[in-house]
Scaffold this motif. Structure first.
Motif, PDB file in Angstrom:
ATOM      1  N   GLU A  15      15.816 -32.352 -14.427  1.00  0.00           N
ATOM      2  CA  GLU A  15      15.983 -33.305 -15.531  1.00  0.00           C
ATOM      3  C   GLU A  15      15.277 -34.613 -15.160  1.00  0.00           C
ATOM      4  O   GLU A  15      15.208 -34.954 -13.979  1.00  0.00           O
ATOM      5  CB  GLU A  15      17.478 -33.597 -15.743  1.00  0.00           C
ATOM      6  CG  GLU A  15      18.313 -32.403 -16.130  1.00  0.00           C
ATOM      7  CD  GLU A  15      17.977 -31.921 -17.527  1.00  0.00           C
ATOM      8  OE1 GLU A  15      17.750 -32.776 -18.402  1.00  0.00           O
ATOM      9  OE2 GLU A  15      17.922 -30.698 -17.737  1.00  0.00           O
ATOM     10  N   PRO A  16      14.791 -35.345 -16.164  1.00  0.00           N
ATOM     11  CA  PRO A  16      14.203 -36.651 -15.857  1.00  0.00           C
ATOM     12  C   PRO A  16      15.224 -37.511 -15.123  1.00  0.00           C
ATOM     13  O   PRO A  16      16.397 -37.553 -15.503  1.00  0.00           O
ATOM     14  CB  PRO A  16      13.895 -37.227 -17.235  1.00  0.00           C
ATOM     15  CG  PRO A  16      13.775 -36.031 -18.123  1.00  0.00           C
ATOM     16  CD  PRO A  16      14.694 -34.991 -17.573  1.00  0.00           C
ATOM     17  N   GLY A  17      14.805 -38.143 -14.047  1.00  0.00           N
ATOM     18  CA  GLY A  17      15.701 -38.965 -13.257  1.00  0.00           C
ATOM     19  C   GLY A  17      16.577 -38.170 -12.310  1.00  0.00           C
ATOM     20  O   GLY A  17      17.524 -38.698 -11.739  1.00  0.00           O
ATOM     21  N   GLY A  18      16.286 -36.899 -12.149  1.00  0.00           N
ATOM     22  CA  GLY A  18      17.077 -36.068 -11.236  1.00  0.00           C
ATOM     23  C   GLY A  18      16.784 -36.401  -9.780  1.00  0.00           C
ATOM     24  O   GLY A  18      15.972 -37.269  -9.471  1.00  0.00           O
ATOM     25  N   GLU A  19      17.492 -35.707  -8.897  1.00  0.00           N
ATOM     26  CA  GLU A  19      17.347 -35.930  -7.460  1.00  0.00           C
ATOM     27  C   GLU A  19      15.894 -35.743  -7.026  1.00  0.00           C
ATOM     28  O   GLU A  19      15.155 -34.951  -7.606  1.00  0.00           O
ATOM     29  CB  GLU A  19      18.217 -34.922  -6.696  1.00  0.00           C
ATOM     30  CG  GLU A  19      19.684 -35.199  -6.757  1.00  0.00           C
ATOM     31  CD  GLU A  19      20.051 -36.446  -5.977  1.00  0.00           C
ATOM     32  OE1 GLU A  19      19.657 -36.540  -4.793  1.00  0.00           O
ATOM     33  OE2 GLU A  19      20.712 -37.328  -6.556  1.00  0.00           O
TER      34      GLU A  19
END
Lengths: 124, 890
Positions: B236-240
């Motif tokens: 996901e956008p902004g994921g780890e």
């Protein structure tokens, strides 16, 4: 046993033994041995004078086996401590008698060599 | 001697000794063999413990011991045990006969070393070339891709309206739509290539990397060897920030340490946790150089261009063609929903086809060529064997008279040729191996699945079958022919055989001509391609990539400042003549497209918005590449890095948009609402995508109008690059002084980029030329052999003619005339055959017609000249015949 034959041959018929065969019989006189130990035993008792290669050893062994002088053990004497792949060999009663006969024959020869003053030392 | 080495030595010695024991009779070996090996090894260990010399001495002693006792034992067995009465007497006899015949054949072969050598070399080259080419075809085309159920893997592209760009990268929007098609796909994954800037052991470097969706490994059906794949939430956008390493990188830079899992790796200046390591042979399709993967973190942003590579795994039992038509229907439905998608479609190919289709026709053409070459080799061997056997005709006739059956003669002769082909096959493996070793470095830049090519069991089997087939092929005809000698009267046999030899020579010349024409066409095509003017000058130019560290230079102005200062620093570096930059390399860098609108023209319907390939460029780019500026001026630094608002077109685009009008001062824009860009210059057309492609429209935007994360710098040196190797170091140093964590990568000269661009064509021409050369040589050997044989048989006739007053010249002409008639027919046959097949070549050649008359004439002339030369040698020998000797010889 496989080696027992209907009629035991006379030890005298089998003499003289080849030096290697005689050494093998003598080495086995003290107890059962496998090939490697047999070879070491022979080397030590002859102070390294007789150096055997596997081909010579096993050829002689095969003769002794088929003559019933030596038998192959079905199981190693101490199954825990030894490599189960090894085969052990034991002197048969016939083998012992042949070895004694050969030793006596040699002794007679040595005695006659002394009588001819070919050898020095105490006469028996 | 170290311990493991000694163990290896003992093992190898034991194996060797076991083989030696074959000298003993089998019964003895069965009974004592194991013990003897064991004993030998123990004794050898003792000896080795005392030293190397002792070990060698012991080995020598054992060798003597085995030899003496083994043979003695054998003798005693023979003496003692009477041979048992054999119940398989007949079969034994047959085998004995066969063995005897093989020995006989080998002996006969050794009696005529010249003939044997020629035959073996001919077969070895013919079969060896096939083995090498087949290894490539097998590894690249035949073997399934090395993923589970590879037949269900497909690659999908967007397909622009009107078929203008059928293999276009995919928009994020389409990718998400396709992911929903559960009737078609089990899973769909996407990735895009991305150079990743790493800090490894304090050293900044840039590695080829991939940004992948978490579904990609699922599509490929491969699990990491240790650790795990990406989780959906990491995608996901902004994921780890997580990373998966390839096996190679893991081994090279982390010492294959399993505890790397969970450790941080600095990528673009930020820590990424290592979560997995891929298995050894794994690579993402068509990305053999990629060394690490990070999550793609894709958003469904309708404004993003076509930039994704998409792979899908089909549902079980769904055919590729069925999947294609289903997905096409999906695309139609999507087009109805959004006018911007109208007339867009998709291209869907099996992954195997997508991977190898580019080289398929080249490989198949070369495979056909070596196949034909082997046919020629077999014909040649048959021909030579017939010629050589002319002398044994007498012997065969006599043997037949003495009661040898025809079938036996055929068997004997076939066996002889099988002996040849077997030995030739063994040599062929060496030839094939050597050819492959020479071939692989030359094909690295363009051959997909390059690493998977090798001599494996399939190739061995293929080679063995070819050897068998060649043996039968080259042996059967002479065998049948010669055995028939037996049944006919000796006198007429010679004539029949000569007719067959002529026929075979015709075939040889025909085949040689076909290969020569193909080689000639490919060579001329390669020359034509290489002499295409790319529109810029490549001498003394290197390109190098700088991908701005993602987190240090997060936005366009920051990147622009970095690139600007690098450019200025490079320009000030001693030894640099000129420097510029663009977001794609001038050769082999691929292309990006932007739709554009022209000021003053009505807004076209969405599906008709034209798109054009563009480059984001710096000032000085054209000067550094040597592209002439035809009108106007270059970008100023302010335009390029800060203001934008300008555009430079190539000649073709300027003429297309404003034919006969001055383009300078006209305006266009690259998005519906973007700022208008003023045309400030027109440059000459260049061919940057491929030398064989047509020139098309192109535009150059100031960097800030398309602020891509990486730029390719073009540096023209004052001196040749070999002499100024220190310059690359100075350029690196310049970048380091600006930002010590910022790596540069892909430092290559444009000359080598240009060479790589035509590497496939070069290799094709080179190989075909080699095959044609071999074919020419074989044909020459064949012609020479046949003429020599026919002359030898006609010694008496020649002698008689000379005795009756014929001039040497007449004799020469007579022999030459006969052989050239054969060559002539061969040429005619070859020309007819070539014209039939030449169309198949048209996809492989550039700038020349497949039936180019010049090539045909030239090649035929060469072949005729070689044929004349080859017949002249035996002809001259014949003409020197002393009539007295020949007449006496009968």
């Amino acid at each position: 046993m496989a080696h027992s034959r209907p009629s035991q041959p006379d030890p005298q018929d089998l003499l003289p033994l080849t030096p290697v065969a005689f050494e093998i019989l003598m080495a086995l006189a003290d107890g059962d041995l496998h090939g490697y130990a047999l070879m070491r035993e022979i080397e030590e008792s002859t102070a390294g004078e007789v150096k055997l290669h596997p081909g010579t050893l096993y050829r002689a062994l095969s003769r002794l086996l088929s003559g019933g002088l030596v038998q192959e053990l079905d199981e190693p004497p101490d199954p825990d401590s030894s490599d189960s792949r090894r085969r052990y060999y034991r002197l048969t009663a016939l083998g012992r008698r042949v070895a004694i006969a050969e030793a006596e024959r040699l002794q007679r020869q040595v005695a006659s060599a002394r009588a001819k003053r070919l050898l020095r030392g105490r006469s028996l | 001697v170290t311990a493991p080495r000694r163990e290896r030595f003992l093992d190898a010695s034991g194996r060797a000794y076991r083989h030696l024991l074959r000298l003993y009779p089998p019964a003895f070996r069965d009974r004592f063999g194991e013990d003897m090996v064991l004993l030998f090894q123990e004794r050898l260990r003792d000896a080795a413990a005392s030293g190397r010399v002792q070990a060698i001495a012991f080995w020598m002693g054992s060798l003597r011991d085995v030899l003496r006792n083994g043979l003695a034992e054998r003798r005693s067995v023979v003496r003692i045990t009477p041979r048992p009465p054999s119940s398989r007497r007949v079969r034994g006899d047959f085998l004995m006969d066969a063995a005897k015949e093989v020995r006989f054949a080998v002996r006969r072969a050794l009696q005529s070393p010249g003939h044997t050598l020629t035959t073996l070399l001919t077969l070895a080259l013919g079969i060896g070339a096939n083995a090498a080419l087949f290894s490539v075809v097998n590894g690249v085309l035949l073997r399934p891709l090395s993923y589970p159920n590879p037949d269900r893997l497909v690659r999908i592209w967007d397909d622009a309206p009107g078929g203008t760009a059928p293999f276009l990268a995919v928009t994020a929007h389409n990718f998400f739509e396709w992911q929903k098609q559960e009737d078609i796909f089990e899973s769909v994954g996407a990735y895009r290539e991305s150079g990743l800037n790493l800090l490894l052991d304090g050293e900044p470097m840039r590695l080829e990397g991939l940004r992948v969706t978490s579904s990609l490994l699922e599509v490929l059906g491969v699990e990491p060897e240790i650790g795990r794949g990406f989780l959906p939430e990491e995608d996901e956008p902004g994921g780890e920030r997580v990373v998966i390493l390839t096996h190679g990188l893991w081994e090279r830079n982390f010492g294959a340490d399993p505890s790397v899992l969970g450790k941080a790796l600095a990528i673009d200046g930020e820590p990424f946790a290592i979560v997995g390591v891929m298995p050894k042979a794994f690579s993402v399709p068509q990305q053999p150089r990629a060394e690490l993967m990070v999550p793609l973190q894709l958003t469904d942003d309708p404004g993003r261009p076509h930039f994704l590579r998409v792979l899908g795994r089909l549902r079980p039992k769904l055919a590729v063609s069925e999947a294609r038509s289903q997905l096409e229907r999906v695309a139609e439905r999507l087009a109805l929903d959004s006018p911007a998608q109208r007339d867009w479609s998709i291209t869907l190919l099996s992954l195997q086809e997508a991977t190898v289709s580019r080289v398929e026709s080249l490989l198949l053409m070369l495979m056909a060529a070596v196949g034909v070459l082997l046919l020629l080799a077999c014909v040649n061997v048959a021909n030579l064997s017939l010629a050589k056997r002319s002398r044994s005709e007498q012997e065969i006739a006599v043997r037949n008279a003495l009661g040898a059956s025809r079938i036996r003669l055929v068997r004997e002769l076939l066996l002889e040729s099988l002996v040849y082909s077997f030995a030739g096959g063994v040599l062929a493996l060496a030839v094939g191996w050597a050819t492959l070793r020479a071939l692989m470095p030359l094909s690295r830049s363009f051959l997909p699945r390059h690493a998977e090519v090798g001599l494996d069991s399939t190739v061995l089997l293929f080679t063995a079958s070819l050897a068998l087939a060649s043996g039968l092929l080259s042996g059967l005809l002479p065998a049948l022919r010669l055995s028939r000698v037996a049944t006919t009267r000796g006198g007429t046999a010679g004539r029949g055989r000569r007719r067959i030899q002529r026929l075979l020579t015709i075939v040889e010349v025909g085949i040689a001509l076909m290969l020569l024409v193909a080689a000639g066409l490919l060579a001329r095509s390669f020359v034509a391609l290489s002499s295409v003017d790319p529109g810029f000058r490549v001498e003394r130019v290197v390109s190098l990539d700088v991908a701005a560290l993602q987190f240090s230079y997060p936005d366009a102005p920051a990147r622009a400042r970095l690139f600007r200062s690098i450019l200025e620093r490079f320009a000030a570096t001693p030894g640099v003549e000129s420097v510029g930059a663009a977001h794609r390399a001038p050769i082999g860098g691929g292309a990006s497209f932007y739709p554009y609108r022209v000021e003053g023209k009505p807004e076209p319907p969405p599906e008709q918005v034209p798109a054009v390939s563009f480059k984001a460029a710096s000032p000085g780019y054209f000067a550094a590449l040597g592209v002439p500026l035809l009108r106007g001026r270059d970008f100023t630094p302010e335009e390029a890095w800060q203001k934008g608002g300008a555009v430079i077109l190539n000649q073709t685009m300027a003429q297309e948009l404003w034919p006969g009008d001055d383009p300078l001062g006209k305006r266009l824009r690259v998005s519906r609402t973007g700022p208008w860009l003023e045309v400030i210059g027109v440059v000459q057309d260049t061919r940057e995508r491929g030398l064989d492609e047509d020139i098309s429209s192109a535009m150059y935007l100031p960097y800030i109008e398309a602020p891509e994360p990486s730029l390719v710098f073009i540096v023209r040196s004052r001196t040749p690059w070999t002499a100024s190797s220190g310059l690359v170091g100075r350029l690196r140093q310049a970048v380091r002084e600006i930002d010590s964590a910022q790596p540069i990568s892909d430092v290559v000269t444009l000359e080598s980029r240009l060479r790589d661009l035509v590497a496939g064509e070069r290799l094709g021409a080179l190989l075909m030329g080699t095959f044609a050369g071999l074919a020419l040589l074989l044909a020459a050997i064949g012609i020479e052999g046949v003429v020599a044989c026919s002359v030898a048989q006609r010694t008496r006739e020649v002698g008689l003619r000379i005795a009756l007053g014929a001039r040497v010249r007449h004799i020469l002409w007579m022999i030459l005339g006969e052989s050239m008639a054969t060559v002539g027919i061969g040429l005619a046959v070859g020309l007819a055959g070539t014209l039939l097949f030449s169309e198949a070549l048209s996809s492989q050649i550039f700038g020349i017609a497949p039936n180019d008359p010049g090539t045909y004439v030239l090649v035929s002339a060469i072949l005729a000249a070689v044929g004349a030369l080859a017949s002249l040698v035996p002809a001259v020998r014949a003409a020197r015949v002393d009539p007295a000797i020949t007449l006496r010889s009968e």
